[in-house]
Design a protein around this motif. Structure first.
Motif, PDB file in Angstrom:
ATOM      1  N   ILE A 180       0.882  -1.172   0.000  1.00 15.54           N
ATOM      2  CA  ILE A 180       0.000   0.000   0.000  1.00 15.54           C
ATOM      3  C   ILE A 180       0.917   1.219   0.000  1.00 15.54           C
ATOM      4  CG2 ILE A 180      -1.677   1.375   1.295  1.00 15.54           C
ATOM      5  CD1 ILE A 180      -2.684  -1.254   2.551  1.00 15.54           C
ATOM      6  N   VAL A 181       0.717   2.096  -0.984  1.00 12.47           N
ATOM      7  CA  VAL A 181       1.454   3.357  -1.009  1.00 12.47           C
ATOM      8  C   VAL A 181       0.477   4.432  -0.567  1.00 12.47           C
ATOM      9  CG1 VAL A 181       2.717   5.009  -2.439  1.00 12.47           C
ATOM     10  CG2 VAL A 181       2.860   2.559  -2.950  1.00 12.47           C
ATOM     11  N   LEU A 182       0.767   5.058   0.571  1.00 14.82           N
ATOM     12  CA  LEU A 182      -0.124   6.125   1.033  1.00 14.82           C
ATOM     13  C   LEU A 182       0.370   7.449   0.454  1.00 14.82           C
ATOM     14  CD1 LEU A 182      -2.611   6.711   2.774  1.00 14.82           C
ATOM     15  CD2 LEU A 182      -1.068   7.270   4.649  1.00 14.82           C
ATOM     16  N   GLY A 183      -0.402   8.006  -0.479  1.00  9.31           N
ATOM     17  CA  GLY A 183      -0.025   9.261  -1.109  1.00  9.31           C
ATOM     18  C   GLY A 183       0.114   9.107  -2.608  1.00  9.31           C
ATOM     19  N   GLY A 184      -0.621   9.944  -3.346  1.00 10.29           N
ATOM     20  CA  GLY A 184      -0.604   9.871  -4.811  1.00 10.29           C
ATOM     21  C   GLY A 184       0.015  11.104  -5.431  1.00 10.29           C
ATOM     22  N   GLY A 185       1.028  11.651  -4.742  1.00  8.01           N
ATOM     23  CA  GLY A 185       1.812  12.742  -5.333  1.00  8.01           C
ATOM     24  C   GLY A 185       2.932  12.146  -6.170  1.00  8.01           C
ATOM     25  N   PRO A 186       3.908  12.960  -6.567  1.00  8.46           N
ATOM     26  CA  PRO A 186       4.981  12.455  -7.431  1.00  8.46           C
ATOM     27  C   PRO A 186       5.721  11.253  -6.847  1.00  8.46           C
ATOM     28  CG  PRO A 186       5.064  14.852  -7.306  1.00  8.46           C
ATOM     29  CD  PRO A 186       4.008  14.419  -6.342  1.00  8.46           C
ATOM     30  N   ILE A 187       6.074  11.306  -5.555  1.00  9.70           N
ATOM     31  CA  ILE A 187       6.870  10.213  -4.979  1.00  9.70           C
ATOM     32  C   ILE A 187       6.039   8.936  -4.918  1.00  9.70           C
ATOM     33  CG2 ILE A 187       8.138   9.439  -2.929  1.00  9.70           C
ATOM     34  CD1 ILE A 187       8.741  12.415  -2.340  1.00  9.70           C
ATOM     35  N   GLY A 188       4.787   9.041  -4.468  1.00  7.03           N
ATOM     36  CA  GLY A 188       3.915   7.872  -4.375  1.00  7.03           C
ATOM     37  C   GLY A 188       3.661   7.247  -5.735  1.00  7.03           C
ATOM     38  N   CYS A 189       3.417   8.090  -6.752  1.00  3.96           N
ATOM     39  CA  CYS A 189       3.134   7.547  -8.092  1.00  3.96           C
ATOM     40  C   CYS A 189       4.380   6.889  -8.689  1.00  3.96           C
ATOM     41  CB  CYS A 189       2.624   8.651  -9.020  1.00  3.96           C
ATOM     42  SG  CYS A 189       0.971   9.207  -8.575  1.00  3.96           S
ATOM     43  N   GLU A 190       5.529   7.561  -8.544  1.00  2.68           N
ATOM     44  CA  GLU A 190       6.764   6.974  -9.102  1.00  2.68           C
ATOM     45  C   GLU A 190       7.055   5.628  -8.458  1.00  2.68           C
ATOM     46  OE1 GLU A 190      10.090   9.639  -8.670  1.00  2.68           O
ATOM     47  OE2 GLU A 190       9.263  11.149 -10.010  1.00  2.68           O
ATOM     48  N   LEU A 191       7.027   5.575  -7.130  1.00  8.08           N
ATOM     49  CA  LEU A 191       7.394   4.328  -6.450  1.00  8.08           C
ATOM     50  C   LEU A 191       6.303   3.274  -6.597  1.00  8.08           C
ATOM     51  CD1 LEU A 191       9.222   5.732  -3.287  1.00  8.08           C
ATOM     52  CD2 LEU A 191      10.230   4.736  -5.332  1.00  8.08           C
ATOM     53  N   GLY A 192       5.044   3.704  -6.628  1.00  8.51           N
ATOM     54  CA  GLY A 192       3.945   2.753  -6.818  1.00  8.51           C
ATOM     55  C   GLY A 192       4.076   2.043  -8.155  1.00  8.51           C
ATOM     56  N   GLN A 193       4.290   2.806  -9.223  1.00 10.97           N
ATOM     57  CA  GLN A 193       4.436   2.188 -10.548  1.00 10.97           C
ATOM     58  C   GLN A 193       5.660   1.272 -10.585  1.00 10.97           C
ATOM     59  OE1 GLN A 193       5.582   4.682 -13.962  1.00 10.97           O
ATOM     60  NE2 GLN A 193       3.970   3.708 -15.159  1.00 10.97           N
ATOM     61  N   THR A 194       6.740   1.711  -9.940  1.00 13.03           N
ATOM     62  CA  THR A 194       7.983   0.945  -9.954  1.00 13.03           C
ATOM     63  C   THR A 194       7.809  -0.410  -9.259  1.00 13.03           C
ATOM     64  OG1 THR A 194       9.227   2.987  -9.963  1.00 13.03           O
ATOM     65  CG2 THR A 194      10.413   1.042  -9.225  1.00 13.03           C
ATOM     66  N   PHE A 195       7.268  -0.384  -8.045  1.00 13.82           N
ATOM     67  CA  PHE A 195       7.097  -1.652  -7.315  1.00 13.82           C
ATOM     68  C   PHE A 195       6.121  -2.574  -8.034  1.00 13.82           C
ATOM     69  CE2 PHE A 195       9.593  -1.900  -3.512  1.00 13.82           C
ATOM     70  CZ  PHE A 195      10.051  -0.609  -3.349  1.00 13.82           C
ATOM     71  N   THR A 202       0.164  -3.636  -6.066  1.00 12.60           N
ATOM     72  CA  THR A 202       0.256  -2.315  -5.442  1.00 12.60           C
ATOM     73  C   THR A 202      -1.079  -1.574  -5.441  1.00 12.60           C
ATOM     74  OG1 THR A 202       2.565  -2.154  -6.126  1.00 12.60           O
ATOM     75  CG2 THR A 202       1.467  -0.079  -5.600  1.00 12.60           C
ATOM     76  N   THR A 203      -1.353  -0.927  -4.309  1.00 11.75           N
ATOM     77  CA  THR A 203      -2.516  -0.044  -4.195  1.00 11.75           C
ATOM     78  C   THR A 203      -2.008   1.338  -3.809  1.00 11.75           C
ATOM     79  OG1 THR A 203      -3.825  -1.882  -3.349  1.00 11.75           O
ATOM     80  CG2 THR A 203      -4.721   0.320  -2.997  1.00 11.75           C
ATOM     81  N   ILE A 204      -2.437   2.355  -4.555  1.00 10.38           N
ATOM     82  CA  ILE A 204      -2.096   3.731  -4.177  1.00 10.38           C
ATOM     83  C   ILE A 204      -3.345   4.364  -3.562  1.00 10.38           C
ATOM     84  CG2 ILE A 204      -1.404   6.019  -5.002  1.00 10.38           C
ATOM     85  CD1 ILE A 204       0.149   4.670  -7.250  1.00 10.38           C
ATOM     86  N   VAL A 205      -3.185   4.853  -2.329  1.00  6.24           N
ATOM     87  CA  VAL A 205      -4.307   5.501  -1.638  1.00  6.24           C
ATOM     88  C   VAL A 205      -4.048   7.008  -1.634  1.00  6.24           C
ATOM     89  CG1 VAL A 205      -5.550   5.706   0.549  1.00  6.24           C
ATOM     90  CG2 VAL A 205      -4.677   3.469  -0.188  1.00  6.24           C
TER      91      VAL A 205
END
Ligand SMILES: Cc1cc2nc3c(=O)[nH]c(=O)nc-3n(C[C@H](O)[C@H](O)[C@H](O)COP(=O)(O)OP(=O)(O)OC[C@H]3O[C@@H](n4cnc5c(N)ncnc54)[C@H](O)[C@@H]3O)c2cc1C
Length: 486
Positions: A180-195, A202-205
């Protein structure tokens, strides 16, 4: 005159924090002949090298290749599922980071003439700082202490293990089953897509109604669709209410507006909901320095409430990027040297580029539509789809678009947003054009090599020119052509 020993006597500048802002200030001051001390409590290089840009972009590079290999058929190759070891990808990231690290090392900075001190710095007064039981005195100080991951006060957060950008790159020992990636800003989106590309479910909240809320709505929608098409679960407009551990899972209760709370779960939790300033235990009260919840308050010369004490980088905001930390530091070095306020330089935020390194990249400079509307600035929009750029087509990278805003009725570029492969690099033609007042018309008149992605810019210029072809001009041109045939 004898140069005082390290730590003794009066420094021109004492810099607190050896991230980008502190390093550039230290090297710049020493390079101009100033006596400078640089204090770091953790790793030389700060966030960018150790816990930010460098490790994230190294992982993104592996993830991009994985995604490309999975699309092998798009290039006429056999469909393939790439073989890889998660830990080897992380080992490569660390090796790449280690290759860059010497640039920021204490050894290198000492060799440049900077006195490097290790430890927590704390102002004793407006003219002295204590580090490791040593008092450093200086004419000027620079606070470059940066930010750290914000960990929101979610119920139960103290009962679960979670990662932040400071731990994920070095303390994650094996591939998580899910994330679970908490946060859909630049860091959350970059790392969410990567993992997710590494095979981690992966779930981005995201609390906001959309991802990357700073970008235009169509850009956020593009990204959300893209991430969803790769199998990421994106939950927007969602408030994380509580977390709890259940066996080897972290369970998170989320509340979406007008809906009953739901529980999602994953083996691993990554916190990317925002940043908070490193202003604690710095003795800022003792030095009379004013702060707010974003960091240290500065004027346009980057001076704090004590004019001889400057702040630079993330701690001074408002743009939390390495290149802005660098830009701040250059202004600070100059302003410290200048004897009078009228000679000092104001920080210029008129042309600030940034890029989110999702795939495809999303790069922005200046105004986008949302910002222009908020500021009541009238504009014309020129848009170009990637599918009409030959190089993008032959490369099978023809997803995306570019939007350029020009001042209404002119070719003056107000801003550009690029959503495409290599957007972060391609953006710089617009950055340069904006900085030096080059309009879209002139870009159209500039020969761009064929076939390149850079042709995008020329095509946008051509589109602008077409908008200038008024019905009257068209009638005149037609008449001229007919005359030639007569
Ligand atoms: C995951 C991630 C990815 C990122 N990717 C990008 C990117 O691709 N491009 C980009 O432009 N930006 C990116 N950023 C942002 C970028 O890392 C920051 O903008 C940049 O590091 C800010 O530099 P700085 O010098 O202001 O602060 P920092 O790099 O945070 O450095 C501050 C230093 O001060 C030290 N310090 C703090 N308090 C004290 C004290 N009291 N005494 C002594 N030392 C102290 C800290 O230990 C730290 O080393 C990313 C950030 C993250 C988290």
């Amino acid at each position: 005159m004898r140069t005082p020993a390290k730590g003794e006597g009066l420094y021109n500048v004492v810099v607190i924090g050896a991230g980008t802002a502190g390093l550039v200030t230290g090297a710049g001051t020493a390079g101009l002949g100033g006596r400078v001390a640089l204090i770091e409590r953790n790793k030389m290089g700060g966030d960018c090298l150790n816990f930010g840009c460098v490790p994230s972009k190294a992982l993104i590079s592996s993830a991009r290749l994985l995604a490309k290999m999975r699309r092998a058929e798009d290039w006429g190759l056999r469909k393939t599922e790439p073989q890889f070891d998660f830990n080897e990808i992380f080992a490569r990231m660390r090796a790449r980071r280690a290759q860059i690290a010497p640039n920021d090392s204490a050894k290198r900075f000492e060799s440049l003439g900077v006195d490097v001190f290790r430890g927590q710095a704390r102002f004793e007064s407006a003219y002295s700082v204590k580090v490791d039981n040593q008092i450093l005195r200086a004419k000027n100080f620079v606070i470059a202490t940066g930010t750290r991951a914000l960990v929101p006060k979610i119920e139960g957060i103290e009962t679960v293990q979670y990662f932040t950008n400071e731990t994920i790159f070095d303390e994650l020992k094996s591939k998580p089953e899910s994330l679970i990636v908490l946060g859909g800003g630049p860091i959350g989106c970059e790392l969410g897509q990567t993992f997710n590309r590494f095979g981690v479910r992966t779930t981005i909240v995201q609390r906001n109604v959309r991802l990357l809320p700073r970008e235009d709505v169509d850009v956020s929608e593009f990204l959300e669709n893209r991430l969803a098409s790769e199998g990421i679960s994106v939950v927007t407009n969602a408030d994380a209410r509580s977390v709890r551990r259940d066996g080897d899972q972290v369970k998170m209760s989320i509340l979406r507006k007008a809906e009953a709370p739901v529980e999602i779960s994953a083996s691993t939790l990554l916190m990317c909901p925002g940043r908070q300033p490193n202003i604690e235990n710095l003795g800022l009260d003792a030095a009379g320095i004013r702060t707010n919840r974003r960091g240290v308050i500065v004027n346009e010369y980057l001076q704090t409430s004590q004019p001889h004490i400057y702040a630079a980088g993330d701690i001074a905001g408002p743009f939390l990027f390495t290149h802005m930390a660098d830009a701040h530091a250059r202004v600070v070095v100059r302003n410290i040297l200048m004897p009078f306020q009228f000679l000092r330089q104001k920080i210029d935020y008129s042309v600030v580029p940034w890029c989110t390194y999702v795939d495809p990249e999303i790069a922005t400079v200046g105004l986008n539509e949302g910002a222009a509307k908020n500021k009541n600035i009238e504009y014309d929009l020129i848009q170009q789809e990637l599918k009409n750029v030959d190089r993008a087509v032959v490369e099978s990278e023809d997803t995306g678009f570019v939007k350029v805003l020009v001042a209404k009725g002119t070719d003056k570029i107000l801003g550009a947003t690029l959503v495409c492969k290599g957007a972060g690099d391609l953006m710089h033609e617009f950055v340069l054009a904006m900085k030096y007042g080059i309009g879209l018309g002139k870009i159209s008149a500039t020969t761009h090599a064929y076939p390149t992605f850079a042709e995008l810019a020329r095509k946008l210029g051509d589109k602008y020119n077409k908008t200038r072809l008024t019905p009257t001009a068209r009638v005149i041109f037609s008449w001229l052509y007919r005359r030639k045939l007569a």
